[in-house]
Design an enzyme around this catalytic site. Structure first.
Site, PDB file in Angstrom:
ATOM      1  N   CYS A 125      -1.225   9.291   2.378  1.00 48.40           N
ATOM      2  CA  CYS A 125      -1.075   8.890   1.145  1.00 48.40           C
ATOM      3  C   CYS A 125      -2.155   9.169  -0.005  1.00 48.40           C
ATOM      4  O   CYS A 125      -1.813   9.351  -1.213  1.00 48.40           O
ATOM      5  CB  CYS A 125      -0.827   7.484   1.152  1.00 48.40           C
ATOM      6  SG  CYS A 125      -2.001   6.430   1.895  1.00 48.40           S
ATOM      7  N   GLU A 174       0.892  -1.132  -0.018  1.00 47.79           N
ATOM      8  CA  GLU A 174       0.033  -0.108   0.123  1.00 47.79           C
ATOM      9  C   GLU A 174       0.919   1.162  -0.088  1.00 47.79           C
ATOM     10  O   GLU A 174       1.468   1.410   0.950  1.00 47.79           O
ATOM     11  CB  GLU A 174      -0.899  -0.070   1.170  1.00 47.79           C
ATOM     12  CG  GLU A 174      -1.962   1.041   1.042  1.00 47.79           C
ATOM     13  CD  GLU A 174      -1.873   2.381   1.549  1.00 47.79           C
ATOM     14  OE1 GLU A 174      -1.272   3.227   0.821  1.00 47.79           O
ATOM     15  OE2 GLU A 174      -1.749   2.517   2.888  1.00 47.79           O
TER      16      GLU A 174
END
Length: 473
Positions: free
Chosen positions: A281, A247
């Site tokens: 993110c 991820e």
């Protein structure tokens, strides 16, 4: 006084080969000293986890659920201790830290609930002549040792997204917490033991990068689950011996169409761009606005940005706290300076104070400038004017990343066109791309990752299918 935190190895809290310092991003004060695992201790952790595999594999779903429920109870009882650790070590504003703890509770709750339906299926294999009476049963079994590498920006909940699924399926997990904010994972490991987890189920090893790479490359690690930067993630994938779930980061974009609610888009995107100092993110980095509403959106967006409280993360009102350290703030400044030198226009930029960097808004940014093309991971947003939805989609896709994107519109056909054409792991409509629910499949394409997180999806990644075929005797 600084907290002293030993590492969690073989079911006990022990000292490491050395001690590391954890300092508060806001004012630099020492908040914790944390044991650092040696290579020999990492080897012990893997051996201990591997030895526990068979034992964990035969635990009942009910026993695993009771452990998860015990962690949920412990998180609720010690909520403020976790909030305090996140604020002091990660520099996250206290209001956001409370949300993170609540989300971690939800993550464990989802894992406990998933156990009531997670198991397997039967497959109709008696389709062809000669297979009459043959049955096939598919069961999901633990994959083996999981190595979880956790980032500093969500030091509890992103760790929970690795620990909760591992506990649920019965795969032992070794966690490397972030060096900047390790306490949340060490505290979570303690909760798991108190809840009755097997000593081999969860071990937490703060350690140097060199030690972590030894763990990654070890064949006993059957699954690597990494959350962090693209550069590090793809490097570790090349070294990993087992399955990999990555991820990673991105430079998330939002499209604002001519029919959008400008006020809502401005409010949601200001928060999505600058909360937690942009250290998310999926924080919005690029906002692509159709020409008819560009000026109105820009004015509304700047008003919303100007309202965001900046400063001490311990203050209740703060939205934009410090970056994780002053070096990160200086790096963001350098990227902004590069864009300005190449013709970017500065719409908002305040003076840096240590690691605290007020929101920065730019326009007319070259697409190959770092603040446009790379993951800035800081409080910077770029505005771009486009003529049409097709041009907006092209702008969003003009990136080596593809984590999540947003689209503000009331036109269903535009949503369908964008959903079909955007090269991303997820599209959020009428909210910021930073939206994430802990039960949805979450991850990216291109340079933004491999595989998916989200409790049920991680449980699949941490387990394997085994088929039992039975012919009539």
């Amino acid at each position: 006084m600084p907290t002293t935190r030993p590492l969690l190895l073989e079911g006990r809290f022990v000292e490491g080969e050395s001690w590391g310092e954890v300092r508060a991003p806001f004012d630099g004060r020492l908040v914790a000293t944390v044991a650092q695992a040696s290579a020999a201790q990492a080897e012990r952790a893997l051996s201990f986890a591997s030895a526990s595999r068979a034992r964990l594999a035969v635990t009942s779903a009910g026993a695993r659920r009771r452990v998860l429920e015990g962690v949920i109870e412990g998180l609720g009882q010690r909520r403020e201790a976790f909030v305090e650790a996140i604020v002091h070590e990660a520099g996250k504003p206290v209001s956001a830290a409370r949300v993170e703890v609540s989300r971690a509770i939800e993550t464990f709750t989802l894992a406990a609930a998933e156990l009531s339906r997670f198991g397997g299926e039967t497959v109709p294999v008696d389709l062809f002549p000669g297979a009459e009476g043959v049955t096939a049963e598919v069961r999901r079994v633990p994959a083996g040792v999981v190595l979880g590498l956790v980032p500093f920006n969500f030091p509890l909940n992103l760790g929970a997204h690795k620990v909760a699924p591992a506990l649920a399926v019965g795969s032992p997990i070794v966690v490397k917490p972030p060096p900047q904010a390790p306490s949340a994972m060490l505290m979570l490991g303690a909760l798991a033991l108190e809840a009755g987890a097997d000593p081999g189920a969860v071990q937490v090893l703060p350690c140097a990068v060199s030690v972590a790479e030894l763990l990654v490359a070890d064949a006993r690690v059957r699954v690597l689950s990494f959350t962090g930067s693209s550069k590090v993630g793809w490097h570790l994938k090349a070294r990993a011996a087992g399955r990999v779930v990555l991820e990673l980061g991105g430079n998330a974009a939002a499209i604002v169409r001519h029919d959008a609610s400008v006020a809502r888009a401005a409010a949601r995107l200001a928060l999505g761009g600058f909360a937690n100092a942009g250290q998310v993110c999926i924080k919005v980095q690029r906002i692509v606005v159709e020409a008819p509403v560009f000026d109105a959106f820009q004015d509304a967006f700047l008003r919303e940005v100007d309202r965001l409280p900046v400063g001490d993360p311990a203050a209740e009102a703060t939205v934009v706290g410090p970056l994780i350290d002053e070096a990160s703030a200086r790096r963001v400044e350098a990227w902004v300076d590069e864009a300005v030198a190449r013709g970017a226009t500065v719409l908002r930029r305040g003076a840096r104070r240590g690691a605290v960097l007020p929101p920065i808004v730019l326009t007319h940014v070259p697409r190959d400038a770092k603040v446009y093309a790379e993951e800035v991971f800081g409080p910077v947003v770029v505005l771009e004017r486009v003529a049409s939805l097709d041009e907006a989609i092209s702008a969003v896709n003009d990136s080596r990343y593809g984590l999540q994107a947003a689209l503000f519109t009331d036109e269903l056909s535009a949503v369908r066109r964008a959903f079909a054409a955007l090269e991303v792991g997820g599209l959020v409509v009428n909210d910021a791309p930073s939206f994430r629910s802990d039960n949805m499949p979450y991850g990216g394409v291109k340079g933004s990752g491999l595989g998916r997180e989200g409790v049920r999806y991680a449980m699949h990644a941490f387990s394997e299918e085994r088929v039992l075929v039975v012919s009539p005797g």
